[in-house]
Design a protein around this motif. Structure first.
Motif, mmCIF file in Angstrom:
data_model
loop_
_atom_site.group_PDB
_atom_site.id
_atom_site.type_symbol
_atom_site.label_atom_id
_atom_site.label_comp_id
_atom_site.label_asym_id
_atom_site.label_seq_id
_atom_site.Cartn_x
_atom_site.Cartn_y
_atom_site.Cartn_z
ATOM 1 N N THR A 49 0.845 -1.191 0.000
ATOM 2 C CA THR A 49 0.000 0.000 0.000
ATOM 3 C C THR A 49 0.879 1.239 0.000
ATOM 4 O O THR A 49 2.066 1.182 0.338
ATOM 5 C CB THR A 49 -0.923 0.043 1.238
ATOM 6 O OG1 THR A 49 -0.123 0.082 2.413
ATOM 7 C CG2 THR A 49 -1.863 -1.155 1.275
ATOM 8 N N GLU A 51 0.633 5.757 0.684
ATOM 9 C CA GLU A 51 -0.168 6.876 1.164
ATOM 10 C C GLU A 51 -0.394 7.846 0.024
ATOM 11 O O GLU A 51 0.532 8.186 -0.724
ATOM 12 C CB GLU A 51 0.552 7.584 2.311
ATOM 13 C CG GLU A 51 -0.267 8.709 2.895
ATOM 14 C CD GLU A 51 0.415 9.389 4.062
ATOM 15 O OE1 GLU A 51 0.064 10.544 4.324
ATOM 16 O OE2 GLU A 51 1.292 8.777 4.684
ATOM 17 N N TRP A 52 -1.637 8.265 -0.131
ATOM 18 C CA TRP A 52 -1.985 9.261 -1.149
ATOM 19 C C TRP A 52 -3.149 10.081 -0.618
ATOM 20 O O TRP A 52 -4.202 9.523 -0.294
ATOM 21 C CB TRP A 52 -2.353 8.574 -2.468
ATOM 22 C CG TRP A 52 -2.761 9.512 -3.551
ATOM 23 C CD1 TRP A 52 -1.948 10.365 -4.255
ATOM 24 C CD2 TRP A 52 -4.081 9.712 -4.052
ATOM 25 N NE1 TRP A 52 -2.691 11.071 -5.168
ATOM 26 C CE2 TRP A 52 -4.003 10.689 -5.063
ATOM 27 C CE3 TRP A 52 -5.321 9.159 -3.747
ATOM 28 C CZ2 TRP A 52 -5.122 11.131 -5.773
ATOM 29 C CZ3 TRP A 52 -6.432 9.591 -4.444
ATOM 30 C CH2 TRP A 52 -6.324 10.562 -5.457
ATOM 31 N N GLY A 54 -3.887 11.337 2.208
ATOM 32 C CA GLY A 54 -4.415 10.975 3.519
ATOM 33 C C GLY A 54 -5.094 9.628 3.612
ATOM 34 O O GLY A 54 -5.698 9.297 4.628
ATOM 35 N N ARG A 56 -4.729 5.220 2.493
ATOM 36 C CA ARG A 56 -3.875 4.134 2.003
ATOM 37 C C ARG A 56 -4.558 3.547 0.766
ATOM 38 O O ARG A 56 -5.753 3.288 0.782
ATOM 39 C CB ARG A 56 -3.729 3.045 3.053
ATOM 40 C CG ARG A 56 -2.912 3.451 4.217
ATOM 41 C CD ARG A 56 -2.397 2.246 5.011
ATOM 42 N NE ARG A 56 -1.953 2.651 6.318
ATOM 43 C CZ ARG A 56 -0.838 3.333 6.558
ATOM 44 N NH1 ARG A 56 -0.067 3.678 5.578
ATOM 45 N NH2 ARG A 56 -0.498 3.673 7.788
ATOM 46 N N ASN A 154 -9.405 1.538 1.039
ATOM 47 C CA ASN A 154 -8.817 2.864 1.163
ATOM 48 C C ASN A 154 -9.025 3.391 2.582
ATOM 49 O O ASN A 154 -9.815 4.283 2.822
ATOM 50 C CB ASN A 154 -9.432 3.845 0.155
ATOM 51 C CG ASN A 154 -9.148 3.501 -1.274
ATOM 52 O OD1 ASN A 154 -9.998 3.650 -2.123
ATOM 53 N ND2 ASN A 154 -7.957 3.031 -1.580
ATOM 54 N N LYS A 156 -8.291 5.434 5.995
ATOM 55 C CA LYS A 156 -7.707 6.732 6.298
ATOM 56 C C LYS A 156 -6.472 6.551 7.164
ATOM 57 O O LYS A 156 -6.385 5.634 7.956
ATOM 58 C CB LYS A 156 -8.716 7.621 7.016
ATOM 59 C CG LYS A 156 -9.849 8.042 6.140
ATOM 60 C CD LYS A 156 -10.732 9.049 6.821
ATOM 61 C CE LYS A 156 -11.889 9.311 5.889
ATOM 62 N NZ LYS A 156 -12.359 10.605 5.856
ATOM 63 N N ILE A 157 -5.522 7.447 6.963
ATOM 64 C CA ILE A 157 -4.298 7.419 7.759
ATOM 65 C C ILE A 157 -4.472 8.419 8.892
ATOM 66 O O ILE A 157 -4.814 9.584 8.656
ATOM 67 C CB ILE A 157 -3.083 7.781 6.890
ATOM 68 C CG1 ILE A 157 -2.938 6.728 5.793
ATOM 69 C CG2 ILE A 157 -1.827 7.908 7.724
ATOM 70 C CD1 ILE A 157 -1.927 7.058 4.746
#
Length: 158
Positions: A49, A51-52, A54, A56, A154, A156-157
């Motif tokens: 994965t 990060e993009w 905010g 994954r 997807n 969230k981070i």
């Protein structure tokens, strides 16, 4: 009355075993390659994965998913962030490794012709010739389903 020519604004993406053609609307963004975060117990074509914005997103090698070798990753690799077509909002985006930057092309019926090559992979809808270049139209539904089968989404981070 003259026939109106309709153009499809598209991008031609290089992968190790050829060229992909996608409409601009299928691509959210092109970003520089960065090493993905590995995830255990995934198929080898799913590199991990990244990060993009905010979240994954899963990152894949389309070449390897199609049964070819993993590409050699180098400084000229980029990632095409692909918009998902489904209505399941757990996976809105995924990334595909590309070589170099895409070429913008405006396709119309005069620049598009059938290829003599068979599309013999479920991840490819068709092979076509665009501006005298052999290209593949990827089956985005099949690729998306393949990614979803891994269980990645997807998230969230924090």
């Amino acid at each position: 009355m003259a026939k109106k020519i309709i153009y499809i604004h598209s991008q031609m993406l290089a992968i190790e075993n050829g060229l992909l053609i996608l409409p601009n609307t299928a691509i959210a963004e092109i970003v520089h390659y960065s090493e993905p975060t590995p995830v255990d117990n995934l198929p080898q074509w799913l590199l991990g994965t990244m990060e993009w914005r905010g979240i994954r997103i899963p990152l894949l090698s389309l070449e390897h998913a199609m049964g070819n070798d993993l590409p050699v990753l180098a400084a000229n690799n980029h990632i095409a962030i692909i918009n998902c077509l489904n209505s399941d909002k757990s996976l809105n985006f995924y990334g595909i490794i590309t070589i170099g930057l895409p070429r913008l092309v405006n396709i119309n019926e005069n620049k598009l012709s059938p290829s003599t090559k068979e599309a013999n992979n479920p991840l490819i809808l068709s092979n076509v010739v665009v501006n005298k270049s052999e290209t593949m139209i990827p089956n985005l539904d099949a690729i998306e389903s393949l990614v979803k089968e891994t269980g990645l989404d997807n998230s969230k981070i924090n």
